[in-house]
Design a protein around this motif. Structure first.
Motif, mmCIF file in Angstrom:
data_model
loop_
_atom_site.group_PDB
_atom_site.id
_atom_site.type_symbol
_atom_site.label_atom_id
_atom_site.label_comp_id
_atom_site.label_asym_id
_atom_site.label_seq_id
_atom_site.Cartn_x
_atom_site.Cartn_y
_atom_site.Cartn_z
ATOM 1 N N ASP A 592 14.164 -5.172 15.340
ATOM 2 C CA ASP A 592 14.941 -5.870 14.318
ATOM 3 C C ASP A 592 16.399 -5.973 14.722
ATOM 4 O OD1 ASP A 592 12.572 -5.842 12.870
ATOM 5 O OD2 ASP A 592 13.064 -3.915 11.970
ATOM 6 N N LEU A 593 16.963 -4.868 15.214
ATOM 7 C CA LEU A 593 18.350 -4.900 15.670
ATOM 8 C C LEU A 593 18.496 -5.830 16.860
ATOM 9 C CD1 LEU A 593 19.248 -1.107 15.396
ATOM 10 C CD2 LEU A 593 19.974 -2.937 13.881
ATOM 11 N N ALA A 594 17.506 -5.808 17.745
ATOM 12 C CA ALA A 594 17.564 -6.714 18.900
ATOM 13 C C ALA A 594 17.514 -8.166 18.452
ATOM 14 C CB ALA A 594 16.409 -6.401 19.848
ATOM 15 N N GLN A 595 16.721 -8.459 17.418
ATOM 16 C CA GLN A 595 16.631 -9.832 16.929
ATOM 17 C C GLN A 595 17.945 -10.283 16.295
ATOM 18 O OE1 GLN A 595 14.232 -11.912 17.456
ATOM 19 N NE2 GLN A 595 15.070 -13.596 16.234
ATOM 20 N N LEU A 596 18.595 -9.387 15.538
ATOM 21 C CA LEU A 596 19.893 -9.726 14.959
ATOM 22 C C LEU A 596 20.930 -9.967 16.050
ATOM 23 C CD1 LEU A 596 21.841 -10.082 12.618
ATOM 24 C CD2 LEU A 596 22.111 -7.593 12.533
ATOM 25 N N LEU A 597 20.913 -9.130 17.090
ATOM 26 C CA LEU A 597 21.849 -9.335 18.199
ATOM 27 C C LEU A 597 21.580 -10.655 18.895
ATOM 28 C CD1 LEU A 597 24.128 -8.224 19.928
ATOM 29 C CD2 LEU A 597 22.432 -7.044 21.318
ATOM 30 N N LEU A 598 20.302 -11.030 18.996
ATOM 31 C CA LEU A 598 19.966 -12.315 19.605
ATOM 32 C C LEU A 598 20.539 -13.467 18.785
ATOM 33 C CD1 LEU A 598 18.358 -13.946 21.715
ATOM 34 C CD2 LEU A 598 16.387 -13.822 20.185
ATOM 35 N N ARG A 599 20.493 -13.360 17.465
ATOM 36 C CA ARG A 599 21.069 -14.402 16.612
ATOM 37 C C ARG A 599 22.592 -14.456 16.764
ATOM 38 N NH1 ARG A 599 17.192 -17.927 15.497
ATOM 39 N NH2 ARG A 599 15.394 -16.980 14.441
#
Length: 615
Positions: A592-599
């Protein structure tokens, strides 16, 4: 003397065989006509008589169903032991003593027919009980000394019945079958009629919340997030993904019934006990609700007599079979779960109710449809709700936007899915998403003000101001997109797919709980460092928007100083957020944190800026 012996073995000592409470039956020492070998045999037989007397004392003390004997004290039960399982144990114990009594009667007939029979003949006839009585006495003493109560007696007897001595195993299995009869009667009342017949708190289902999870919650002192990145403790918290301790509003709802796990025998798995709990709760809900029979019908589909007969057949089995037991429980649970599924999904239109709460209330934060009985109101603590334990007594109640929440009129039987605690979780997510959407709207309003003033002469302060607004909008827009697309729409789609693929209510409840847990986790409400950082950023953005909207004129000295504080604060918090997300991504711990960083860093702008926005 033979008749004295038989009387003593029957529980009636005399002058040759004396009774002592501490040492039991003993042969009198002043009998000159006895050979030492005969004395040895008689003392061996006396141990049987001692055990028998103690058995009958125990039975009489707890049931009063045995013939009273001269040496009994006939005092009321002072051991604290009581209950229907103890009485059932005593009934089973009395039944396994019957062969011993019959053996004594047979011996008496044999001696009347042949006066020349010897003590060795008595010893031979009663030898079968020399292994049985001491083993059963161990069980009795365990119950007495440990004050074993209720269904715990089942576990105690079961453990001792697993030995390798056939007479002992068969006798204890007979006692266990009698005790299981009590359990089956309680199961029939609970699962078929929703009645909890348990005055002495012996059953493994109880009324009220579970006692588990009451361990002391010691919250660690929060460290200052600082300016220079993550401390060792903060990084460990992120790597462990330690969740924020849920406050009262996030705690599971206080169920009307729960498991009393300390009473659950170890040979009945917890999964089976939970099915039993679910069935009884559902039946009890139907029994207590004055609902239209034509609509609800029987939750067991009028199979109560069939299930009662199946339970009775299990009760008649000499040995407990977990396979047969669980198969029957599964059949009853499936019948109840399917009926609840029909009520929920078909008659109460569960999918539409979820869309009301999720699509209209979360995806479009501002659009609330009163026709669907969802209303935005200013909310305070619920009636009877306990304030959070860590709340300061001087802390003012929430006001303004922070006091907004959702109220939802839950129709029967949806109340078993949308409990007060579940609705409060929805409100927690709603308030958080509303704050993000509100900040996003305020930043957009600041952009509109910038467009209106672009013809005016600008200063260096204006350049700093609008650059900061641009960076704030960049972060908030991507956060909002992540929450809406990657969290809300994704999780809601999975929930609908699971609901449409099953006809089992328990599967729906589990999927819904998983859905809500994922919302709380993936929006970082439960991850303290990230949630704290995002809230700080939202507060900085709101303060900035208030500063910009106050005056059309260029900022004065005080406003410029405040702007400088906002710039530094936003740099600090955006840098911390980037380091948190990067640290966790590097350790490949949380997608989830990785996905937010990707955004946030989809075009590597965040990375190229050194992980700091607002410069």
């Amino acid at each position: 003397m033979i008749h004295e012996l038989l009387l003593a073995l029957s529980g009636y000592p005399g002058t040759i065989f004396t009774w002592n409470k501490r040492t039991g039956l003993q042969v009198s020492q002043d009998l000159p006509f006895l050979h030492p070998s005969e004395t040895s045999v008689l003392n061996r037989l006396s141990k049987l008589g001692s055990d028998y007397i103690r058995f009958t004392e125990f039975i009489e003390q707890h049931t009063g169903h045995v013939h009273q004997q001269e040496h009994h004290t006939n005092q009321p039960n002072q051991t604290g032991l009581h209950g229907i399982y103890l009485r059932a144990f005593c009934t089973g114990l009395d039944s396994i003593l019957q062969p011993y009594r019959q053996a004594l009667l047979d011996l008496e007939q044999e001696f009347l027919g042949d006066p020349h029979l010897t003590i060795s003949h008595v010893n031979y006839k009663l030898d079968q009980f020399q292994l049985l009585f001491p083993s059963v006495m161990v069980v009795v003493e365990s119950i007495r000394s440990q004050k074993i109560h209720g269904c715990q007696i089942l576990e105690t007897v079961y453990k001792h019945s697993c030995g390798g001595l056939p007479p002992v195993r068969m006798a204890l299995e007979k006692i266990l079958a009698v005790c299981h009869g009590v359990m089956y009667k309680q199961l029939a009342a609970w699962m078929l009629h929703g009645l909890l017949l348990d005055q002495s708190e012996e059953f493994f289902v109880k009324q009220g919340p579970s006692a588990g999870g009451a361990a002391a919650n010691q919250e660690e002192e929060e460290e200052d997030l600082g300016l220079g990145g993550l401390s060792g403790k903060q990084l460990r918290e992120l790597q462990d993904l330690r969740l924020v301790e849920e406050e009262n509003m996030l705690a599971p709802s206080l169920q009307q019934f729960s498991l009393r796990t300390e009473m659950l025998p170890f040979y009945i798995p917890i999964r089976v006990a939970e099915k039993i709990l679910f069935v009884g709760e559902s039946v009890q809900m139907f029994e207590n609700h004055n609902h239209s029979p034509s609509r609800a019908g029987s939750i067991l589909k009028h199979q109560e007599d069939l299930f009662a007969a199946d339970l009775h057949r299990l009760k008649q089995q000499p040995l407990f079979s977990l396979v047969d037991f669980e198969n029957l429980i599964d059949r009853i649970r499936s019948t109840v779960a399917e009926h609840l599924w029909t009520l929920m999904v078909v008659e109460s239109d569960l999918l539409e109710q979820l869309k009301v709460r999720t699509e209209r209330c979360f995806v479009y934060f501002w659009l609330i449809n009163r026709n669907n009985k969802v209303v935005v109101v200013a909310t305070g603590p619920r009636d009877g709700a306990t304030p959070p334990q860590d709340a300061s007594p001087r802390e003012a109640p929430p006001t303004g936007w922070a006091a907004l929440g959702l109220t939802y009129k839950v129709q029967w039987p949806l109340h078993i899915l949308f409990t007060p605690a579940i609705l409060e979780k929805y409100n927690v997510v709603f308030r958080y998403l509303l704050s993000v959407r509100r900040v996003q709207s305020q930043l957009q309003h600041c952009w509109a003000l910038q467009m209106q003033r672009k013809h005016l002469k600008s200063s260096q302060t204006d350049a700093v101001k609008w650059r900061l607004r641009n960076h704030m909008a960049f972060l908030i827009d991507n956060l909002q997109y992540y929450l809406q697309v990657d969290v809300l729409e994704s999780q809601f789609s999975q929930l609908l797919q699971l609901i449409n693929s099953t006809r089992d209510f328990e599967s729906i409840r589990l999927a819904h709980d998983h859905f809500l847990s994922n919302l709380l986790a993936q929006s970082f409400i439960l991850l303290k460092p990230v949630f704290h950082c995002l809230n700080e950023i939202l507060d900085l953005c709101q303060t900035f928007c208030s500063l910009v909207s106050q005056s059309v004129a260029p900022l004065d000295e005080r406003g410029t100083a405040q702007l400088d504080i906002l710039v530094k604060g936003f740099r600090r918090q955006s840098s911390l957020l980037f380091k948190i997300l990067s640290s966790v991504r590097n350790h490949q711990i949380n997608s989830d944190l990785a996905q937010l960083l990707l955004r946030l860093d989809y075009n590597k702008y965040y990375t190229q800026a050194g992980g700091t926005l607002g410069r």
